[in-house]
Scaffold this motif. Sequence first.
Motif, PDB file in Angstrom:
ATOM      1  N   LYS A 164      -0.955  -6.472   4.987  1.00 24.63           N
ATOM      2  CA  LYS A 164      -0.556  -5.353   4.128  1.00 24.63           C
ATOM      3  C   LYS A 164       0.621  -4.633   4.777  1.00 24.63           C
ATOM      4  O   LYS A 164       0.823  -4.695   5.988  1.00 24.63           O
ATOM      5  CB  LYS A 164      -1.703  -4.382   3.882  1.00 24.63           C
ATOM      6  CG  LYS A 164      -2.075  -3.535   5.081  1.00 24.63           C
ATOM      7  CD  LYS A 164      -3.125  -2.503   4.741  1.00 24.63           C
ATOM      8  CE  LYS A 164      -3.487  -1.696   5.979  1.00 24.63           C
ATOM      9  NZ  LYS A 164      -4.395  -0.612   5.684  1.00 24.63           N
TER      10      LYS A 164
ATOM     11  N   THR B  50       2.042  -0.767   4.645  1.00 23.61           N
ATOM     12  CA  THR B  50       1.824   0.606   4.203  1.00 23.61           C
ATOM     13  C   THR B  50       3.150   1.350   4.252  1.00 23.61           C
ATOM     14  O   THR B  50       3.750   1.505   5.318  1.00 23.61           O
ATOM     15  CB  THR B  50       0.781   1.304   5.101  1.00 23.61           C
ATOM     16  OG1 THR B  50      -0.411   0.514   5.126  1.00 23.61           O
ATOM     17  CG2 THR B  50       0.467   2.699   4.586  1.00 23.61           C
TER      18      THR B  50
ATOM     19  N   GLY C 124       7.856   1.510   6.943  1.00 28.43           N
ATOM     20  CA  GLY C 124       6.403   1.577   6.945  1.00 28.43           C
ATOM     21  C   GLY C 124       5.804   0.789   8.090  1.00 28.43           C
ATOM     22  O   GLY C 124       6.479   0.464   9.067  1.00 28.43           O
TER      23      GLY C 124
ATOM     24  N   PRO D 121       0.428   5.156   0.036  1.00 23.94           N
ATOM     25  CA  PRO D 121      -0.465   6.315   0.122  1.00 23.94           C
ATOM     26  C   PRO D 121      -0.046   7.414  -0.853  1.00 23.94           C
ATOM     27  O   PRO D 121       1.121   7.510  -1.243  1.00 23.94           O
ATOM     28  CB  PRO D 121      -0.297   6.786   1.570  1.00 23.94           C
ATOM     29  CG  PRO D 121       0.296   5.625   2.301  1.00 23.94           C
ATOM     30  CD  PRO D 121       1.102   4.858   1.290  1.00 23.94           C
TER      31      PRO D 121
ATOM     32  N   GLU E 117       0.855  -1.181   0.000  1.00 30.75           N
ATOM     33  CA  GLU E 117       0.000   0.000   0.000  1.00 30.75           C
ATOM     34  C   GLU E 117       0.892   1.233   0.000  1.00 30.75           C
ATOM     35  O   GLU E 117       1.726   1.406   0.887  1.00 30.75           O
ATOM     36  CB  GLU E 117      -0.907   0.006   1.240  1.00 30.75           C
ATOM     37  CG  GLU E 117      -1.898   1.141   1.223  1.00 30.75           C
ATOM     38  CD  GLU E 117      -2.903   1.009   2.358  1.00 30.75           C
ATOM     39  OE1 GLU E 117      -2.990   1.957   3.164  1.00 30.75           O
ATOM     40  OE2 GLU E 117      -3.580  -0.022   2.437  1.00 30.75           O
TER      41      GLU E 117
END
Length: 157
Positions: A134, A136, A115, A84, A82
Amino acid sequence: MKIILTLALTFFCTLAFCQKKGKEIIFPPPVLDMHYPNFMSACELPAHKKELVYTRFIYRGTDEYWSLVPDKKCNAIKAALEIPDSVEMRQEFTSQFKNVHDNYWNTYLLLDVIGVYDDGDARGYGHLGSNKSKFTVKYFIAVQTVEKKNQKSRIKN
């Protein structure tokens, strides 16, 4: 006698110093200053959920199914990547991601990233929930492209 000695010396030097062709060095994770977390193996991430961590993943996949996985020693993690909108990525890294998506059958990426890891959603993450966790990204530290050719890998930076 000189010919035998020369051949023997050549043979031993070849055994001792030869390197496999087609393989290049995969660089170790960069050492960062004290303001960043210390590097940890991605296999340790389940013990550090929702904490800011610095780790390395292999990013690979096909079509819509992409995953982050640790090295071959640990296969317990399969995470969705992921990124952002607030994360700035160097143009070089963007090009490497495009290249790996266009050449997924013979290419993957090594990502050194900072992350947060999470595995709290029972439905899964990524396309059709194919990943059980996940990651991020907050910062991309390094991205290395690895080309697979005839069971031999080659690093491209």
